[in-house]
Structure formats: C-alpha cells, structure tokens
Design a protein around this motif. Sequence first.
Motif, mmCIF file in Angstrom:
data_model
loop_
_atom_site.group_PDB
_atom_site.id
_atom_site.type_symbol
_atom_site.label_atom_id
_atom_site.label_comp_id
_atom_site.label_asym_id
_atom_site.label_seq_id
_atom_site.Cartn_x
_atom_site.Cartn_y
_atom_site.Cartn_z
ATOM 1 N N MET A 126 -5.981 -76.649 75.334
ATOM 2 C CA MET A 126 -6.129 -77.438 76.557
ATOM 3 C C MET A 126 -7.137 -76.807 77.515
ATOM 4 O O MET A 126 -7.921 -77.510 78.166
ATOM 5 C CB MET A 126 -4.776 -77.593 77.246
ATOM 6 C CG MET A 126 -3.752 -78.381 76.447
ATOM 7 S SD MET A 126 -4.226 -80.111 76.226
ATOM 8 C CE MET A 126 -3.755 -80.781 77.824
ATOM 9 N N LEU A 127 -7.142 -75.480 77.591
ATOM 10 C CA LEU A 127 -8.134 -74.794 78.414
ATOM 11 C C LEU A 127 -9.543 -75.088 77.904
ATOM 12 O O LEU A 127 -10.447 -75.418 78.688
ATOM 13 C CB LEU A 127 -7.872 -73.284 78.403
ATOM 14 C CG LEU A 127 -8.939 -72.414 79.080
ATOM 15 C CD1 LEU A 127 -9.012 -72.715 80.566
ATOM 16 C CD2 LEU A 127 -8.647 -70.931 78.837
ATOM 17 N N GLY A 128 -9.725 -74.974 76.590
ATOM 18 C CA GLY A 128 -11.033 -75.256 76.019
ATOM 19 C C GLY A 128 -11.464 -76.687 76.255
ATOM 20 O O GLY A 128 -12.629 -76.960 76.595
ATOM 21 N N ALA A 129 -10.536 -77.633 76.083
ATOM 22 C CA ALA A 129 -10.866 -79.039 76.295
ATOM 23 C C ALA A 129 -11.239 -79.300 77.752
ATOM 24 O O ALA A 129 -12.192 -80.042 78.043
ATOM 25 C CB ALA A 129 -9.687 -79.927 75.883
ATOM 26 N N GLY A 130 -10.507 -78.696 78.676
ATOM 27 C CA GLY A 130 -10.814 -78.870 80.088
ATOM 28 C C GLY A 130 -12.182 -78.318 80.453
ATOM 29 O O GLY A 130 -12.947 -78.942 81.211
ATOM 30 N N LEU A 131 -12.519 -77.165 79.910
ATOM 31 C CA LEU A 131 -13.837 -76.581 80.175
ATOM 32 C C LEU A 131 -14.951 -77.385 79.514
ATOM 33 O O LEU A 131 -16.052 -77.506 80.067
ATOM 34 C CB LEU A 131 -13.863 -75.130 79.697
ATOM 35 C CG LEU A 131 -13.041 -74.142 80.528
ATOM 36 C CD1 LEU A 131 -13.019 -72.771 79.858
ATOM 37 C CD2 LEU A 131 -13.588 -74.031 81.945
ATOM 38 N N LEU A 132 -14.671 -77.932 78.343
ATOM 39 C CA LEU A 132 -15.655 -78.812 77.716
ATOM 40 C C LEU A 132 -15.904 -80.045 78.581
ATOM 41 O O LEU A 132 -17.053 -80.446 78.807
ATOM 42 C CB LEU A 132 -15.175 -79.240 76.327
ATOM 43 C CG LEU A 132 -15.365 -78.231 75.196
ATOM 44 C CD1 LEU A 132 -14.615 -78.699 73.946
ATOM 45 C CD2 LEU A 132 -16.834 -78.030 74.869
ATOM 46 N N TRP A 133 -14.843 -80.647 79.059
ATOM 47 C CA TRP A 133 -14.949 -81.824 79.929
ATOM 48 C C TRP A 133 -15.791 -81.490 81.163
ATOM 49 O O TRP A 133 -16.701 -82.237 81.543
ATOM 50 C CB TRP A 133 -13.551 -82.279 80.320
ATOM 51 C CG TRP A 133 -13.432 -83.644 80.924
ATOM 52 C CD1 TRP A 133 -14.379 -84.324 81.643
ATOM 53 C CD2 TRP A 133 -12.278 -84.500 80.886
ATOM 54 N NE1 TRP A 133 -13.884 -85.540 82.054
ATOM 55 C CE2 TRP A 133 -12.603 -85.679 81.608
ATOM 56 C CE3 TRP A 133 -11.005 -84.371 80.335
ATOM 57 C CZ2 TRP A 133 -11.679 -86.712 81.773
ATOM 58 C CZ3 TRP A 133 -10.091 -85.401 80.500
ATOM 59 C CH2 TRP A 133 -10.432 -86.565 81.212
ATOM 60 N N PHE A 134 -15.536 -80.341 81.768
ATOM 61 C CA PHE A 134 -16.283 -79.901 82.939
ATOM 62 C C PHE A 134 -17.769 -79.688 82.603
ATOM 63 O O PHE A 134 -18.658 -80.199 83.286
ATOM 64 C CB PHE A 134 -15.662 -78.597 83.456
ATOM 65 C CG PHE A 134 -16.405 -77.962 84.595
ATOM 66 C CD1 PHE A 134 -16.437 -78.551 85.843
ATOM 67 C CD2 PHE A 134 -17.068 -76.751 84.418
ATOM 68 C CE1 PHE A 134 -17.113 -77.960 86.896
ATOM 69 C CE2 PHE A 134 -17.745 -76.154 85.466
ATOM 70 C CZ PHE A 134 -17.771 -76.755 86.708
ATOM 71 N N GLY A 135 -18.023 -78.951 81.538
ATOM 72 C CA GLY A 135 -19.407 -78.676 81.173
ATOM 73 C C GLY A 135 -20.174 -79.897 80.735
ATOM 74 O O GLY A 135 -21.411 -79.964 80.881
ATOM 75 N N TRP A 136 -19.452 -80.891 80.219
ATOM 76 C CA TRP A 136 -20.093 -82.095 79.690
ATOM 77 C C TRP A 136 -20.799 -82.905 80.785
ATOM 78 O O TRP A 136 -21.712 -83.658 80.491
ATOM 79 C CB TRP A 136 -19.076 -82.964 78.980
ATOM 80 C CG TRP A 136 -19.567 -83.541 77.678
ATOM 81 C CD1 TRP A 136 -20.535 -84.501 77.508
ATOM 82 C CD2 TRP A 136 -19.104 -83.220 76.360
ATOM 83 N NE1 TRP A 136 -20.706 -84.802 76.176
ATOM 84 C CE2 TRP A 136 -19.830 -84.030 75.445
ATOM 85 C CE3 TRP A 136 -18.139 -82.355 75.861
ATOM 86 C CZ2 TRP A 136 -19.625 -83.975 74.064
ATOM 87 C CZ3 TRP A 136 -17.932 -82.291 74.494
ATOM 88 C CH2 TRP A 136 -18.676 -83.092 73.614
ATOM 89 N N PHE A 137 -20.414 -82.742 82.024
ATOM 90 C CA PHE A 137 -21.136 -83.423 83.096
ATOM 91 C C PHE A 137 -22.575 -82.927 83.183
ATOM 92 O O PHE A 137 -23.504 -83.700 83.446
ATOM 93 C CB PHE A 137 -20.412 -83.231 84.435
ATOM 94 C CG PHE A 137 -19.104 -83.966 84.527
ATOM 95 C CD1 PHE A 137 -19.057 -85.352 84.481
ATOM 96 C CD2 PHE A 137 -17.909 -83.274 84.657
ATOM 97 C CE1 PHE A 137 -17.856 -86.039 84.563
ATOM 98 C CE2 PHE A 137 -16.693 -83.950 84.739
ATOM 99 C CZ PHE A 137 -16.668 -85.336 84.699
ATOM 100 N N GLY A 138 -22.771 -81.641 82.946
ATOM 101 C CA GLY A 138 -24.129 -81.120 82.881
ATOM 102 C C GLY A 138 -24.842 -81.576 81.630
ATOM 103 O O GLY A 138 -26.038 -81.922 81.653
ATOM 104 N N PHE A 139 -24.136 -81.597 80.524
ATOM 105 C CA PHE A 139 -24.660 -82.049 79.235
ATOM 106 C C PHE A 139 -25.198 -83.472 79.341
ATOM 107 O O PHE A 139 -26.306 -83.776 78.878
ATOM 108 C CB PHE A 139 -23.506 -81.981 78.234
ATOM 109 C CG PHE A 139 -23.862 -82.125 76.786
ATOM 110 C CD1 PHE A 139 -24.228 -81.019 76.044
ATOM 111 C CD2 PHE A 139 -23.770 -83.349 76.138
ATOM 112 C CE1 PHE A 139 -24.511 -81.128 74.691
ATOM 113 C CE2 PHE A 139 -24.051 -83.472 74.802
ATOM 114 C CZ PHE A 139 -24.424 -82.361 74.066
ATOM 115 N N ASN A 140 -24.418 -84.349 79.954
ATOM 116 C CA ASN A 140 -24.776 -85.767 80.024
ATOM 117 C C ASN A 140 -25.650 -86.111 81.221
ATOM 118 O O ASN A 140 -26.758 -86.633 81.081
ATOM 119 C CB ASN A 140 -23.510 -86.624 80.041
ATOM 120 C CG ASN A 140 -22.910 -86.798 78.658
ATOM 121 O OD1 ASN A 140 -23.462 -86.332 77.664
ATOM 122 N ND2 ASN A 140 -21.770 -87.458 78.579
#
Length: 448
Positions: free
Chosen positions: A214-228
């Motif tokens: 869940m920690l990894g998924a949350g950080l991915l979600w956060f970082g994905w705003f920069g990605f997209n």
Amino acid sequence: MAPAITLAAETQISAANTGFMLICSALVMLMTPALAFFYGGMVRVKSTLNMLMMSFISLGIVTILWVLYGFSMAFGNDSGGIFAWNSDYVGFTGIDKDAIWDGYTIPVLVFAVFQLMFAIITPALISGALADRVKFTAWALFIALWATVVYFPVAHWVWGTGGWAFELGVIDFAGGTAVHINAGAAALGVILVIGKRVGFKKDPMRPHSLPLVMLGAGLLWFGWFGFNAGSWLGNDDGVGSLMFVNTQVATAAAMLAWLIYEKLRHGAFTTLGAASGAVAGLVAITPAGGAVDPLGAIAVGAVAGLLCAMAVGLKYKLGYDDSLDVVGVHLVGGIVGSLLVGFFASGEGQSDVKGLFYGGDASQLGKQAAGVFAVLAYSLVVSAILAFVLDKTIGMRVPEDDEVAGIDQAEHAETAYDFSGAGGGTSRSASVPAAPVTAPAESKKVDA
C-alpha cells in the motif's frame, strides 16, 4: 508528449516551466523506489531485498547508458522512422546548459533528465514478473541490453520527431505503448523462456507485507502526477492540468471497479486489490489522459480496473508464471488505455482528434491499434531472444536450492528482516534475571 529534435536558441527559458519540469522529473524518479516497495511487499520474505534491488539497480545502469548514448538513440536525428542518432547528445557533451528544446521553453538538459526517469522505470517494471528466480548479474545485464535494443528505439518511434508511430499520429501522452505495453510484453517474453517458480500453483506465495504494498502504491500514485502532467513539457495551456485531473479520476474509478469485481468474484474487498486497481488505472490513463475529458477518464479507469482484475487470473489458466501480475496490469492496462483513445478522445484536449463515441471515425482507433501491436510484438520477440541468449550463456536462473532457501541470502548475502533479536512480548522485572538469548527454534521460524 510531443518532443522535437532541434534547438531554438532564440526562445527564452521559462523559469516557471523549467521549475515545473524539474519537480516532475523528481516525482518520476521517486516512482522507481515506490515500485520497489510495491513489488517488495508482494513477494515472500525470502525475496524482499532481491525485489527491491531489481528495481533500484535500474537507477544506476540506465542513467549511465542514457547519458552515454540512450538520449541520442531516442531523441536524436531520425533515420527512416526507426532509428535516431545525434553525436552532440553523446555524453551530453554537445548540449549547452541554456540550449532550449525546440518548440518549448525548457532547456534540453531538463527534457533529457525528465525522459531519463521514464527510461529508468520501464525495465524496472519488468522485474515483477521474474520474482524469486533470476540471477542478479543476469538481470543487470538484461537491463542494459534491453534498454539499448528495445526501450531506446521504441521511445523514438513513439515520441521522437520522425519516429514512425509519432508521424502516423498514434496518441501516447505519457507511455501507454513505450512504457507499459513495452514492459508488459517484455515480461511475458522473458517468463516464457525462463519458466515457472518452484512450487507455482502448488505452494502459497502470498505477499509478505501488504502495508508495504500500500505504501508503494500510494507513492506511485503521487509520483504519477509528475509522470503524466509533466509529459506536456510545460504548464501554459491547460492540457497538463487536464491530465492531472484525469490521472486522479481514472485511478479512483479503476480502484473501485477492481474492488467491486473482487467482491462479486471472491467475496472480499482486499488491500492488494485496491493497490492493484489503482495501478491499473494509472497505467490505462497514461496514454489517454490528454485526449479524453474527465467523464471519459472515468470510463477508461473503470474498464481498465475490470479487465485487469480479470486478466491477472489468466496466468493460472494458461500456465505462465507472471509473479506479480506485470502482464495482467501493465500489458493489459496499457492496451486498454491506448485503444480506448479511439473511442473516448474528445477533440478538446491535446488535439482535435475525436473518438468513435465523440463523433469521430475509426481512423484513430486503427492508428492506436497499429502502435499497440507493433510495440507488443517487437518487445515480446526481442525480449525473449535476449533472455534465451543470456540463459544459454551465463544462465538466467538461480539454482533450485537457492530459490527454495531464499534468493536474498544467495544473491545479496542479506535478509530483509532480522528475527533473531525479537522480544517475547512480556515485560521483564529488574529483579528477574533475563534468560540467555538463543536462536529461535526451527519450528518457530517465520515461513518464508
């Protein structure tokens, strides 16, 4: 993402856009450690460190290759729509710090480092399919070879001016084809060569730490705003804002769709399902988010959440051991998001292209399909060939005894958790002498 390949010295650097892109680059960099946590929690205790390192090593290898020749291969001068090269980009020796990326207001170096973060995470995505059984040396060499002969050319096809998919008009805002289909197809190609884990479909292989997932998924979600959002390379016309909103909307829809399917199919809402559904939505909106409106983003996310949830079970029916569902989430999610552009493109986002549900014809759907299946086929075949060559030379898999005992100890001489000093759970009075510390009995060791 719509890069060019020439420099325009007369354009002024925008401090706002440059700062925005540097922040987005840092967010995308964070996604690789986030992926390591996400994957690391999904494996058994004995493979945790290896899983973390399989992602982390990509930060080192791909960074050096990108500076030496990767950026030149991906965004240099086009040759026939397939290859690119620019000697000025080799080692970044011909790039001045104030040189501007043509058509934008950011330095070439900023564009290069933003794209570097994409190049880093793409091979790291593959690692989840290979959990528990691959030699670390072979994996590191595979990353170097795969980035060179698969990722760098495909990035040029999709995003480089002159690349055949770019010129055809394939819409891939931030990496549905170049990143997710590319990585998912590669994962399938490799696992078909190296085979299944010991005990596949026989032994329980449950995640050892769902909080870590869940920690990894949350950080991915956060970082994905920069990605997209960062993939528009600026923040001047609102398209990046649309992509930011659509990223949130599609991810939420996918998570809910996955959980509903899971409840109806298996009778429970699981944390693993929530995390996996969120990632499926992030994957699917990556190619489509600049072309669809928020209602379309809900549809893209919901369809991806449902189809990816259904797809992860295919490995048991078809017999391929995709350890952490890279094929089911990234390949299927990338295909769904890329093809749905042909249905849900609104004509009011990154371009005036309209999908079938917004009054357009089937031409964009055909272009999307061409990009999807060309990248899928190329990555699948070349990745399988690379894995076969490595397996027949240095060997891809660890010995069976090492796999059973634990790849962490065999490959890294470490373990993720030290249980030898664990307390007994009761307080000791100062007047009561402490019992001597002994190793835990064999019968009480944590099941790895």
